[in-house]
Structure formats: structure tokens, C-alpha cells
Design a protein around this motif. Structure first.
Motif, PDB file in Angstrom:
ATOM      1  N   THR A   1       0.900  -1.260   0.008  1.00 54.91           N
ATOM      2  CA  THR A   1       0.066   0.044  -0.006  1.00 54.91           C
ATOM      3  C   THR A   1       0.775   1.105   0.094  1.00 54.91           C
ATOM      4  O   THR A   1       0.466   2.370  -0.764  1.00 54.91           O
ATOM      5  CB  THR A   1      -1.240   0.086   1.457  1.00 54.91           C
ATOM      6  N   SER A   2       2.012   1.132   0.664  1.00 56.07           N
ATOM      7  CA  SER A   2       2.892   2.109   0.465  1.00 56.07           C
ATOM      8  C   SER A   2       3.268   2.699  -0.734  1.00 56.07           C
ATOM      9  O   SER A   2       3.446   3.765  -1.253  1.00 56.07           O
ATOM     10  CB  SER A   2       4.135   2.078   1.648  1.00 56.07           C
ATOM     11  N   ALA A   3       3.678   1.399  -1.543  1.00 52.85           N
ATOM     12  CA  ALA A   3       4.257   1.616  -2.694  1.00 52.85           C
ATOM     13  C   ALA A   3       3.062   2.402  -3.620  1.00 52.85           C
ATOM     14  O   ALA A   3       3.674   2.987  -4.529  1.00 52.85           O
ATOM     15  CB  ALA A   3       4.667   0.326  -3.249  1.00 52.85           C
ATOM     16  N   LEU A   4       2.098   1.616  -3.720  1.00 51.85           N
ATOM     17  CA  LEU A   4       1.036   2.154  -4.352  1.00 51.85           C
ATOM     18  C   LEU A   4       0.638   3.379  -4.030  1.00 51.85           C
ATOM     19  O   LEU A   4       0.270   4.253  -5.137  1.00 51.85           O
ATOM     20  CB  LEU A   4      -0.474   1.176  -4.302  1.00 51.85           C
ATOM     21  N   ALA A   5       0.790   4.098  -2.808  1.00 48.02           N
ATOM     22  CA  ALA A   5       0.496   5.497  -2.681  1.00 48.02           C
ATOM     23  C   ALA A   5       1.545   6.406  -3.138  1.00 48.02           C
ATOM     24  O   ALA A   5       1.083   7.536  -3.689  1.00 48.02           O
ATOM     25  CB  ALA A   5       0.573   5.666  -1.083  1.00 48.02           C
ATOM     26  N   VAL A   6       2.719   6.023  -3.179  1.00 44.70           N
ATOM     27  CA  VAL A   6       3.933   6.696  -3.759  1.00 44.70           C
ATOM     28  C   VAL A   6       3.346   6.747  -5.528  1.00 44.70           C
ATOM     29  O   VAL A   6       3.629   7.932  -6.043  1.00 44.70           O
ATOM     30  CB  VAL A   6       5.091   6.038  -3.619  1.00 44.70           C
TER      31      VAL A   6
ATOM     32  N   LYS B   1      -4.862  12.321  -6.223  1.00 46.38           N
ATOM     33  CA  LYS B   1      -4.494  12.866  -4.694  1.00 46.38           C
ATOM     34  C   LYS B   1      -5.127  12.295  -3.602  1.00 46.38           C
ATOM     35  O   LYS B   1      -4.718  12.013  -2.559  1.00 46.38           O
ATOM     36  CB  LYS B   1      -4.191  14.292  -4.831  1.00 46.38           C
ATOM     37  N   TYR B   2      -6.444  12.325  -3.791  1.00 49.87           N
ATOM     38  CA  TYR B   2      -7.581  11.809  -2.704  1.00 49.87           C
ATOM     39  C   TYR B   2      -7.318  10.481  -2.509  1.00 49.87           C
ATOM     40  O   TYR B   2      -7.249   9.934  -1.441  1.00 49.87           O
ATOM     41  CB  TYR B   2      -9.074  12.481  -2.730  1.00 49.87           C
ATOM     42  N   LEU B   3      -7.385   9.773  -3.551  1.00 55.51           N
ATOM     43  CA  LEU B   3      -7.206   8.215  -3.632  1.00 55.51           C
ATOM     44  C   LEU B   3      -5.705   8.000  -2.876  1.00 55.51           C
ATOM     45  O   LEU B   3      -5.761   6.992  -2.133  1.00 55.51           O
ATOM     46  CB  LEU B   3      -7.242   7.461  -4.786  1.00 55.51           C
ATOM     47  N   ALA B   4      -4.811   8.829  -3.207  1.00 56.63           N
ATOM     48  CA  ALA B   4      -3.480   8.520  -2.895  1.00 56.63           C
ATOM     49  C   ALA B   4      -3.361   9.044  -1.148  1.00 56.63           C
ATOM     50  O   ALA B   4      -2.702   7.930  -0.593  1.00 56.63           O
ATOM     51  CB  ALA B   4      -2.318   9.334  -3.554  1.00 56.63           C
TER      52      ALA B   4
ATOM     53  N   ILE C   1      -5.004   5.732   0.667  1.00 56.70           N
ATOM     54  CA  ILE C   1      -4.153   4.609   0.639  1.00 56.70           C
ATOM     55  C   ILE C   1      -2.824   4.861   1.631  1.00 56.70           C
ATOM     56  O   ILE C   1      -2.607   4.120   2.608  1.00 56.70           O
ATOM     57  CB  ILE C   1      -3.679   4.159  -0.907  1.00 56.70           C
ATOM     58  N   LEU C   2      -2.646   6.378   1.671  1.00 59.03           N
ATOM     59  CA  LEU C   2      -1.403   6.314   2.637  1.00 59.03           C
ATOM     60  C   LEU C   2      -1.716   6.441   4.035  1.00 59.03           C
ATOM     61  O   LEU C   2      -1.116   5.898   4.727  1.00 59.03           O
ATOM     62  CB  LEU C   2      -1.007   8.091   2.261  1.00 59.03           C
ATOM     63  N   VAL C   3      -3.034   6.764   4.499  1.00 58.69           N
ATOM     64  CA  VAL C   3      -3.431   6.667   5.770  1.00 58.69           C
ATOM     65  C   VAL C   3      -3.585   5.212   6.197  1.00 58.69           C
ATOM     66  O   VAL C   3      -3.201   4.912   7.181  1.00 58.69           O
ATOM     67  CB  VAL C   3      -4.980   7.514   5.921  1.00 58.69           C
TER      68      VAL C   3
END
Length: 363
Positions: free
Chosen positions: A18-23, A36-39, A42-44
Motif C-alpha cells: 500500500t505504501s508503494a501504491l500511494a507513492v 491525490k485523494y485516493l493517494a 491509501i497513505l492513511v
């Protein structure tokens, strides 16, 4: 509590993925401002998954962890719900994030007070054992946060399913897959926390929850690969169909000037092809400009102008004797139901309520 090396290995997979996907999504958003909102969502979630891994690995970082996780846990639902509405006004984001921001700040204050007066919360060992007050306190908090997020996920899903302009082809399948996986993960975690609260489990970090988090990470990656990048944002399907930046600028200026001057949104059944003919912009270029530069589809674009016109009429004392149905027709809508739904979706208020709160009408 004994945690097997297998469970530790299992629990580190989902936060890494999930961290990689957020990046990746932040990189995509930097180019198109689309994800950006989905990012952030996923970051949270990645932060929450990392906290679970730290708990399983019995890290000393579990002591300050609530100061990060407790505020963050209020945001996944609102962020994902905001992502499902790409045409919403960016200037009204305070309306979306005011409540989670208040709850996050309140969480920090409450935890600071409990930390000061409760010895168990000052002990890493007591937190890792997850018994007594620590178990009751964290379980009650997580239940409230999960219910809050489920409300936002559910509302977002309902809005997408009932909105007449939400037919986004294969991207709708991807969005719904993400939404329902998040809901199922939240429900799984809620069930385990309730079991912990009643003493049926020692702690909520159960292998079932680890498998659910893996399913969540898998769905994120699967949707990204299968629908990439269209499933992650409705306008992303145009990412490879670029036009000259100077053309984009000229098209936008022409389009906005025409919308303000000629008001084609008042025409019944206005289509993309008709608007392209009126503005002398190729229909394909017009579609790209609206979807990528304005981050909305054609019907949302037209409705924004119609709602702006309706707001002007509702605030004008000269139209105070007009019924809401007549206002809807004057603004270009063809039914009162469609008008009410579009108006409330964009402004957060029904047309009648908006009119009552208008200073010009009250005077």
C-alpha cells in the motif's frame, strides 16, 4: 502475546504494497492532479497497517503510535468519498474534511489527557498485552472511527450508483471493487475489535485481519493493473491522448467565454457534439479538455453551470415568486428531481434551504 514469524512476515506485506501504491498515485497526481485523494486515502491506510506490524513485532514505537494513528484513522472514508466525486468544487473541500479534522484534533487532546492520568498507557508492555483499560479504551475508539468511515464509504458508493452521470465504463467497476473491499476490511476489523472488547479475543490483530489486509492490498494492485489508470480516476483514460498545451489553453478560453456569453447549458439536451459545433472545437479535443483539465465529465460540467445559474436565480429577489420547478427549468434542468439531486450534491443543501438562507431573499 506470542507472535509467530509467519504472522510477522504476513503483516509486513500489505503495508509495503500500500505504501508503494500511494507513492505511485502521488506521482500520477503530480502530473494530472487526478488521484491525490485516493493517494492520501491509501497513505492513511498504509499508516494503519504499519502500526499493526509494529504491534506484532513488539516494537517500542507502539507507545507514541496513537498520536499518529488515532488522528489519521478518521480520514480514509472522507478521502475516498471525495475521490468518487471528481467534479466537486475544490474550494469547498473544507466541507468534506472539517468533521474528520475536528475529530482528529479531539483524539489528540483526549489521548494526551488519558496518557497523563493512566499508567497503563505509559507502559509499552501494558499496551502490547492489550488488556484492561488499554483494551477497552482502544476498542471503543476504533469502533467509533470504523463506524464513521463506514458511513462515508457507504455514502460514496450510494452517490456513485444513483448519480445519472456516473456511468464511467470499466472505471466504475474498479471504483466499486476498491470501495467494497475497503468496506469489507473495515467490517472485518470491526468484528474483531468487538470480540476483543467482550474478551473473546486477546487483541484485534488476528490472522483473519492480516488476511483481510492482504486482500485489500491485492485489490488495490489488481485494480491498478487491470484498469490502470482509468479505474483510479474517471478522467485518467485520456492520459495518453494529449494535445498541444497551447491548444488546451485556447480551447479552455474559448469554452469558458462561450459558456458565459451564450449559456448553451440552458438548451434542452445539449450534447458534447453540439457544444463542439458551437465553439468550433473538435469534439475529441473538447472531451479531453473537460475530462483532464477540469477533472469532470461532460454532464457534470454542464450541471455546474446550470447550478450556478440556479443559485443566481434563487438569490435574486426578482425571482422570489418563482417555484423551485420553474427555477429548475430556467436553469436548464428538465425535472425537479434531477435538479434537487444535482444541486444538493454540489452545494450540500437542497434548493429550498439554499433560498431560505440567501441574505438577499431574507431582506
Amino acid at each position: 502475546m506470542e507472535s509467530s514469524s509467519f504472522l510477522q512476515d504476513l503483516n509486513i506485506v500489505s503495508p509495503i504494497v500500500t505504501s508503494a501504491l500511494a507513492v505511485f498515485l502521488f506521482a500520477e497526481g503530480a502530473r494530472r492532479k487526478s488521484s491525490k485523494y485516493l493517494a492520501y486515502c491509501i497513505l492513511v491506510i498504509s499508516t494503519i497497517l504499519w502500526s499493526r506490524y509494529l504491534f506484532f513485532s513488539r516494537s517500542v514505537l507502539v507507545l507514541p503510535l496513537p498520536f499518529v494513528v488515532f488522528p489519521a484513522i478518521w480520514f480514509p472514508g472522507p478521502l475516498f468519498r471525495r475521490h468518487l466525486l471528481p467534479g466537486a468544487d475544490e474550494h469547498q473541500n473544507h466541507r468534506w474534511f472539517l468533521m474528520p479534522s475536528i475529530l482528529a484534533a479531539l483524539s489528540l487532546v483526549v489521548h494526551s489527557v488519558f496518557l497523563f492520568y493512566t499508567p497503563e498507557l505509559q507502559s509499552t508492555r501494558a499496551i502490547l498485552e492489550h488488556q484492561g483499560f488499554v483494551s477497552t479504551y482502544t476498542s471503543a475508539y476504533v469502533i467509533l472511527a470504523v463506524l464513521f468511515n463506514l458511513f462515508h464509504f457507504g455514502t460514496g458508493i450510494r452517490n456513485v450508483r444513483v448519480a445519472p452521470d456516473s456511468k464511467r465504463g470499466s472505471s466504475l467497476t474498479g471504483l466499486m471493487a476498491l470501495a467494497w473491499t475497503l468496506v469489507l476490511y473495515m467490517l472485518t476489523h470491526l468484528m474483531l475489535v468487538i470480540c476483543t472488547l467482550f474478551g473473546w479475543l486477546q487483541h484485534p490483530f488476528h490472522p483473519v485481519e492480516a488476511l483481510a489486509s492482504l486482500a485489500l492490498a491485492y485489490t488495490f494492485v489488481h485494480v491498478s493493473l487491470k484498469y490502470n489508470p482509468q479505474a483510479l480516476h474517471p478522467s485518467a483514460k485520456y492520459s495518453k491522448q494529449s494535445i498541444n498545451p497551447e491548444e488546451v489553453k485556447n480551447h479552455l478560453e474559448t469554452l469558458r467565454a462561450h459558456m458565459e456569453r451564450e449559456k448553451p447549458f440552458l438548451e434542452e439536451g445539449i450534447t458534447l457534439q453540439e457544444l463542439a459545433r458551437q465553439t468550433d472545437i473538435p469534439a475529441h479535443h473538447l472531451s479531453i479538455v473537460i475530462n483532464t483539465e477540469l477533472s469532470m465529465n461532460f454532464f457534470t460540467f454542464i450541471n455546474e453551470y446550470r447550478i450556478a445559474e440556479a443559485k443566481r436565480l434563487l438569490q435574486d429577489p426578482a425571482y422570489s415568486d418563482y417555484t423551485l420547478l420553474r427555477i429548475a427549468y430556467e436553469a436548464g434542468f428538465q425535472s425537479k428531481a434531477g435538479f434537487n439531486k444535482a444541486f444538493k450534491r454540489q452545494t450540500g443543501r437542497a434548493p429550498g434551504e439554499f433560498r431560505k438562507r440567501s441574505p438577499e431573499i431574507r431582506e
